[in-house]
Scaffold this motif. Structure first.
Motif: not given
Lengths: 110, 116
Positions: A1-6, A18-33, A69-72, A91-94
Motif C-alpha cells: 500500500e502506498d504510504k506517505v509519512v510526515q 528556521t524549521v525543517t519539515l520531513n516527508c518520507s514515502y513508500e510508493v510503487t510508482n513514484f512520479r513526483s512529490l 532515501e525516499l524522502s523530502s 506523492v503522485e503514485a501512478g
C-alpha cells in the motif's frame, strides 16, 4: 500500500527561527512529490519535485527531494507568524493520484 | 470565477439522508479530483475525472458514494444513506495539466459534511 509519512506532526517555534519539515514515502510508482500549505481553508501549492538533489526555492521556503532515501524536506527560514499552517506532503503514485501525508501543524509564536 | 468553487460550504445531514456536493472547477481545467479530509488527517483520494470521463474511482469508500461530471466541467459528489463516518471535509481540486505529471492542483475551500 502506498504510504506517505510526515514528521514532526506538530511543531511550535518562535518567529525568526528556521524549521525543517520531513516527508518520507513508500510508493510503487513514484512520479513526483508535492508540498502544499493549508491554512484554514484550501491547500495551496508550494512546490513540485521530480528530480533528486535539485533544490526548489521560493522566498524563504525551499525544498529538496532525495530519491535514494525516499524522502523530502521543506525548509522555512526566518519564520513569520503568517507561516503558521498545516504543511502537506503528497506523492503522485501512478497516474493522477496523489497520496497525502497526515501533515505537519506548524505554529509560529511572536 | 477565478478559483475552484464548492457548495455548500457546510452541510449537516441526519444519518440516512442523501447529500450532493457540487464543484465548479477553474474554467478550462481538464482534470478534476475529489478528496476526503477527516479531522487531523491529510486528504485522501476519492476519484478523478479527465473531462467527463471518470478515469479512477478506486478511492470511493463504498457504493454509497457516486461522482459525475457529465459535461466535463461542473462535478457532483453524491453520498447516499449517509453514515456518521462520512463526516469530513470534501475537497475538490482541478488541474490544467494532463501530461506526465499531475502538476499544480488548485483546491476549493471544501464542503464540510457533518452527519448526526
Amino acid at each position: 500500500e502506498d504510504k506517505v509519512v510526515q514528521s514532526p506532526l506538530s511543531l511550535v517555534v518562535h518567529e525568526g527561527d528556521t524549521v525543517t519539515l520531513n516527508c518520507s514515502y513508500e510508493v510503487t510508482n513514484f512520479r513526483s512529490l508535492l508540498w502544499y500549505k493549508q491554512e484554514k481553508k484550501a491547500p495551496t501549492f508550494l512546490f513540485m519535485l521530480t528530480s533528486s538533489g535539485i533544490e526548489k526555492k521560493s522566498g524563504r521556503l525551499s525544498s529538496i527531494l532525495d530519491k535514494k532515501e525516499l524522502s523530502s524536506i521543506l525548509n522555512i527560514t526566518a519564520t513569520q507568524t503568517g507561516d503558521s499552517a498545516i504543511y502537506l506532503c503528497a506523492v503522485e503514485a501512478g497516474a493522477q493520484k496523489l497520496v497525502f501525508g497526515q501533515g505537519t501543524r506548524l505554529t509560529i509564536n511572536p | 470565477g477565478a478559483g475552484v468553487s464548492q457548495s455548500p460550504r457546510y452541510k449537516v445531514a441526519k444519518r440516512g439522508q442523501d447529500v450532493a456536493l457540487r464543484c465548479d472547477p477553474i474554467s478550462g481545467h481538464v482534470s478534476l479530483f475529489w478528496y476526503q479530509q477527516a479531522l487531523g488527517q491529510g486528504p485522501e483520494f476519492l476519484t478523478y475525472f479527465q473531462n467527463e470521463a471518470q478515469l479512477d474511482k478506486s478511492g470511493l469508500p463504498s457504493d454509497r458514494f457516486f461522482a459525475e461530471r457529465p459535461e466535463g466541467s461542473v462535478s457532483t459528489l453524491k453520498i447516499q444513506r449517509t453514515q456518521q463516518e462520512d463526516s469530513a471535509v470534501y475537497l475538490c481540486a482541478s488541474s490544467l495539466n494532463r501530461a506526465r505529471y499531475t502538476g499544480e492542483l488548485f483546491f476549493g475551500e471544501g464542503s464540510r459534511l457533518t452527519v448526526l
